[in-house]
Design a protein around this motif. Structure first.
Motif, PDB file in Angstrom:
ATOM      1  N   PHE A 169      11.669  -6.849   4.872  1.00 30.90           N
ATOM      2  CA  PHE A 169      12.243  -5.978   3.434  1.00 30.90           C
ATOM      3  C   PHE A 169      11.705  -6.613   2.308  1.00 30.90           C
ATOM      4  O   PHE A 169      11.533  -6.241   1.018  1.00 30.90           O
ATOM      5  N   SER A 170      11.452  -8.221   2.721  1.00 29.08           N
ATOM      6  CA  SER A 170      10.759  -8.700   1.534  1.00 29.08           C
ATOM      7  C   SER A 170       9.325  -8.377   0.863  1.00 29.08           C
ATOM      8  O   SER A 170       9.066  -9.016  -0.101  1.00 29.08           O
ATOM      9  N   ARG A 171       8.709  -8.102   1.711  1.00 28.25           N
ATOM     10  CA  ARG A 171       6.828  -8.113   1.914  1.00 28.25           C
ATOM     11  C   ARG A 171       7.165  -7.135   2.705  1.00 28.25           C
ATOM     12  O   ARG A 171       7.210  -6.998   4.041  1.00 28.25           O
ATOM     13  N   PHE A 172       5.940  -6.652   2.431  1.00 27.62           N
ATOM     14  CA  PHE A 172       4.471  -5.702   3.313  1.00 27.62           C
ATOM     15  C   PHE A 172       3.569  -6.007   3.011  1.00 27.62           C
ATOM     16  O   PHE A 172       2.827  -6.503   1.875  1.00 27.62           O
ATOM     17  N   ASP A 173       2.490  -5.911   3.983  1.00 30.66           N
ATOM     18  CA  ASP A 173       1.174  -5.811   4.360  1.00 30.66           C
ATOM     19  C   ASP A 173       0.537  -4.559   3.120  1.00 30.66           C
ATOM     20  O   ASP A 173       1.623  -3.245   3.732  1.00 30.66           O
ATOM     21  N   ASN A 174      -0.235  -4.813   2.309  1.00 27.98           N
ATOM     22  CA  ASN A 174      -1.419  -3.887   1.903  1.00 27.98           C
ATOM     23  C   ASN A 174      -2.357  -3.535   2.871  1.00 27.98           C
ATOM     24  O   ASN A 174      -3.124  -3.845   3.094  1.00 27.98           O
ATOM     25  N   LEU A 175      -2.361  -2.225   2.857  1.00 29.18           N
ATOM     26  CA  LEU A 175      -3.189  -1.677   4.545  1.00 29.18           C
ATOM     27  C   LEU A 175      -4.306  -0.727   4.016  1.00 29.18           C
ATOM     28  O   LEU A 175      -4.014  -0.157   2.640  1.00 29.18           O
ATOM     29  N   ASN A 176      -6.234  -0.932   4.350  1.00 31.49           N
ATOM     30  CA  ASN A 176      -6.896   0.232   3.443  1.00 31.49           C
ATOM     31  C   ASN A 176      -7.105   1.390   4.430  1.00 31.49           C
ATOM     32  O   ASN A 176      -6.562   1.676   5.516  1.00 31.49           O
ATOM     33  N   CYS A 177      -7.614   2.038   4.472  1.00 29.64           N
ATOM     34  CA  CYS A 177      -7.655   3.860   5.079  1.00 29.64           C
ATOM     35  C   CYS A 177      -8.079   2.941   6.599  1.00 29.64           C
ATOM     36  O   CYS A 177      -8.091   3.998   7.787  1.00 29.64           O
ATOM     37  N   GLN A 178      -8.541   1.895   6.893  1.00 32.24           N
ATOM     38  CA  GLN A 178      -9.603   1.373   8.160  1.00 32.24           C
ATOM     39  C   GLN A 178      -7.594   0.631   9.018  1.00 32.24           C
ATOM     40  O   GLN A 178      -7.550  -0.271   9.967  1.00 32.24           O
ATOM     41  N   LYS A 179      -6.777   0.883   7.738  1.00 32.68           N
ATOM     42  CA  LYS A 179      -5.580   0.078   9.264  1.00 32.68           C
ATOM     43  C   LYS A 179      -6.505  -1.306   8.416  1.00 32.68           C
ATOM     44  O   LYS A 179      -5.622  -2.349   9.230  1.00 32.68           O
ATOM     45  N   ASP A 180      -6.411  -2.021   7.176  1.00 31.66           N
ATOM     46  CA  ASP A 180      -7.453  -3.395   7.705  1.00 31.66           C
ATOM     47  C   ASP A 180      -6.344  -4.306   6.570  1.00 31.66           C
ATOM     48  O   ASP A 180      -6.289  -3.490   5.660  1.00 31.66           O
ATOM     49  N   LYS A 181      -5.635  -5.664   6.683  1.00 26.51           N
ATOM     50  CA  LYS A 181      -4.745  -6.211   4.841  1.00 26.51           C
ATOM     51  C   LYS A 181      -6.266  -6.477   4.080  1.00 26.51           C
ATOM     52  O   LYS A 181      -6.655  -6.986   4.554  1.00 26.51           O
ATOM     53  N   VAL A 182      -5.530  -6.289   3.351  1.00 30.35           N
ATOM     54  CA  VAL A 182      -6.595  -5.746   1.999  1.00 30.35           C
ATOM     55  C   VAL A 182      -5.685  -6.352   1.403  1.00 30.35           C
ATOM     56  O   VAL A 182      -5.995  -6.857   0.041  1.00 30.35           O
ATOM     57  N   GLY A 183      -3.261  -7.006   1.281  1.00 28.95           N
ATOM     58  CA  GLY A 183      -3.364  -7.848   0.201  1.00 28.95           C
ATOM     59  C   GLY A 183      -1.866  -7.067   0.942  1.00 28.95           C
ATOM     60  O   GLY A 183      -1.517  -6.693   1.875  1.00 28.95           O
ATOM     61  N   GLU A 184      -1.692  -7.825   0.265  1.00 31.00           N
ATOM     62  CA  GLU A 184       0.355  -7.614   0.104  1.00 31.00           C
ATOM     63  C   GLU A 184       1.303  -7.655  -0.919  1.00 31.00           C
ATOM     64  O   GLU A 184       0.812  -7.768  -2.045  1.00 31.00           O
ATOM     65  N   ALA A 185       2.289  -6.961  -0.518  1.00 27.92           N
ATOM     66  CA  ALA A 185       3.350  -6.370  -1.623  1.00 27.92           C
ATOM     67  C   ALA A 185       4.666  -7.801  -1.567  1.00 27.92           C
ATOM     68  O   ALA A 185       5.428  -7.529  -0.732  1.00 27.92           O
ATOM     69  N   LYS A 186       4.693  -8.261  -2.698  1.00 28.55           N
ATOM     70  CA  LYS A 186       6.146  -8.976  -2.813  1.00 28.55           C
ATOM     71  C   LYS A 186       6.655  -9.289  -4.199  1.00 28.55           C
ATOM     72  O   LYS A 186       6.195  -8.609  -4.798  1.00 28.55           O
ATOM     73  N   ALA A 187       7.274  -9.107  -4.811  1.00 34.85           N
ATOM     74  CA  ALA A 187       7.813  -9.774  -5.605  1.00 34.85           C
ATOM     75  C   ALA A 187       8.216 -10.892  -6.336  1.00 34.85           C
ATOM     76  O   ALA A 187       8.319 -12.199  -5.491  1.00 34.85           O
ATOM     77  N   VAL A 188       8.002 -10.964  -7.090  1.00 37.83           N
ATOM     78  CA  VAL A 188       7.655 -12.122  -7.710  1.00 37.83           C
ATOM     79  C   VAL A 188       8.038 -12.627  -9.087  1.00 37.83           C
ATOM     80  O   VAL A 188       7.570 -13.676  -9.307  1.00 37.83           O
ATOM     81  N   PHE A 189       9.158 -12.124  -9.820  1.00 36.01           N
ATOM     82  CA  PHE A 189      10.128 -12.469 -10.886  1.00 36.01           C
ATOM     83  C   PHE A 189      10.676 -13.482 -10.341  1.00 36.01           C
ATOM     84  O   PHE A 189      11.601 -13.463  -9.409  1.00 36.01           O
ATOM     85  N   HIS A 190      11.591 -13.586 -11.848  1.00 35.83           N
ATOM     86  CA  HIS A 190      12.980 -14.935 -11.641  1.00 35.83           C
ATOM     87  C   HIS A 190      13.793 -14.159 -12.769  1.00 35.83           C
ATOM     88  O   HIS A 190      13.037 -14.029 -13.784  1.00 35.83           O
ATOM     89  N   LEU A 191      15.201 -14.387 -12.220  1.00 37.16           N
ATOM     90  CA  LEU A 191      16.324 -13.756 -13.195  1.00 37.16           C
ATOM     91  C   LEU A 191      16.776 -15.231 -14.068  1.00 37.16           C
ATOM     92  O   LEU A 191      16.509 -16.239 -13.798  1.00 37.16           O
ATOM     93  N   THR A 192      16.898 -14.423 -15.695  1.00 33.47           N
ATOM     94  CA  THR A 192      17.664 -15.468 -16.125  1.00 33.47           C
ATOM     95  C   THR A 192      18.691 -15.278 -16.002  1.00 33.47           C
ATOM     96  O   THR A 192      19.881 -13.950 -16.016  1.00 33.47           O
ATOM     97  N   ARG A 193      19.765 -16.400 -15.887  1.00 34.70           N
ATOM     98  CA  ARG A 193      21.303 -15.838 -15.264  1.00 34.70           C
ATOM     99  C   ARG A 193      22.108 -15.556 -16.942  1.00 34.70           C
ATOM    100  O   ARG A 193      22.006 -16.246 -17.735  1.00 34.70           O
ATOM    101  N   GLY A 194      23.050 -14.968 -16.409  1.00 35.22           N
ATOM    102  CA  GLY A 194      24.220 -13.943 -17.680  1.00 35.22           C
ATOM    103  C   GLY A 194      24.460 -12.822 -17.180  1.00 35.22           C
ATOM    104  O   GLY A 194      24.285 -11.837 -16.003  1.00 35.22           O
ATOM    105  N   THR A 195      24.986 -13.019 -17.908  1.00 30.53           N
ATOM    106  CA  THR A 195      24.837 -10.949 -17.969  1.00 30.53           C
ATOM    107  C   THR A 195      24.848 -10.627 -18.905  1.00 30.53           C
ATOM    108  O   THR A 195      24.423 -10.706 -20.265  1.00 30.53           O
ATOM    109  N   TYR A 196      24.335  -9.110 -18.406  1.00 25.99           N
ATOM    110  CA  TYR A 196      23.326  -7.913 -19.123  1.00 25.99           C
ATOM    111  C   TYR A 196      23.952  -6.604 -19.860  1.00 25.99           C
ATOM    112  O   TYR A 196      24.736  -6.407 -18.519  1.00 25.99           O
ATOM    113  N   GLU A 197      23.716  -6.695 -20.766  1.00 23.49           N
ATOM    114  CA  GLU A 197      24.501  -4.819 -21.015  1.00 23.49           C
ATOM    115  C   GLU A 197      23.000  -3.992 -21.473  1.00 23.49           C
ATOM    116  O   GLU A 197      21.946  -4.386 -22.162  1.00 23.49           O
TER     117      GLU A 197
END
Length: 178
Positions: free
Chosen positions: A150-178
């Motif tokens: 659940f941390s990444r998945f392949d992006n496939l084109n219509c021929q089912k070839d891997k053309v990329g990858e989806a993953k989250a790349v953000f960083h959190l800043t610690r604290g309480t958010y409102e």
């Protein structure tokens, strides 16, 4: 009944019922719009029933017990919400919401959060939630390994070839958010 549901949601989120905007989801069911901080607060209260007045305490305990005992009833076998609760043995509860929203809370800790994928793409929710859990060092190594799909998945084109990858790349800043 809808007024009672709205009042109940407001009670968990600690907001005035009249501040909740009512919309309609794709199935025609009334849904409630809340700020992310209010959604996170509702999950924190759900996870820590002792913060609530009765009879909400008892209801919250029944609900979280049902979610953790039968996580497949929350989202279905193999779905992220189910697997998160199953793999963490009910230590964390979580549920996707409408249009790219996700809420989660630790039953035995202080963490509760809500996030929203801006364009509503629910396929991206597991990536973002896993990133949050990893950034906050909430998962054990074994849990992280079990949920790695659940941390990444392949992006496939219509021929089912891997053309990329989806993953989250953000960083959190610690604290309480409102």
């Amino acid at each position: 009944v809808q007024q009672l549901i709205k009042a109940t949601v407001a009670g968990y989120a600690e907001v005035a019922p009249e501040s909740i905007i009512v919309g309609v989801d794709g199935c025609g069911v009334p849904v409630f719009a809340l700020p992310l901080s209010s959604m996170a607060r509702a999950y924190a209260n759900l996870a820590h029933a002792e913060r609530l007045p009765e009879p909400r305490q008892a209801a919250a305990r029944r609900l979280t017990a049902a979610m953790t005992a039968h996580p497949q009833m929350v989202a279905g076998w193999g779905q992220f919400c189910t697997e998160l609760m199953r793999v963490t043995k009910g230590r964390i509860i979580g549920k996707l919401g409408a249009d790219g929203a996700y809420c989660a809370a630790e039953l035995s800790g202080d963490l509760a959060f809500a996030l929203k994928i801006e364009d509503g793409n629910t396929a991206m929710l597991p990536l973002a939630v896993m990133r949050v859990l990893n950034e906050l060092d909430i998962l054990t190594q074994a849990e992280n390994t079990a949920l790695a799909a659940f941390s990444r998945f392949d992006n496939l084109n219509c021929q089912k070839d891997k053309v990329g990858e989806a993953k989250a790349v953000f960083h959190l800043t610690r604290g309480t958010y409102e």
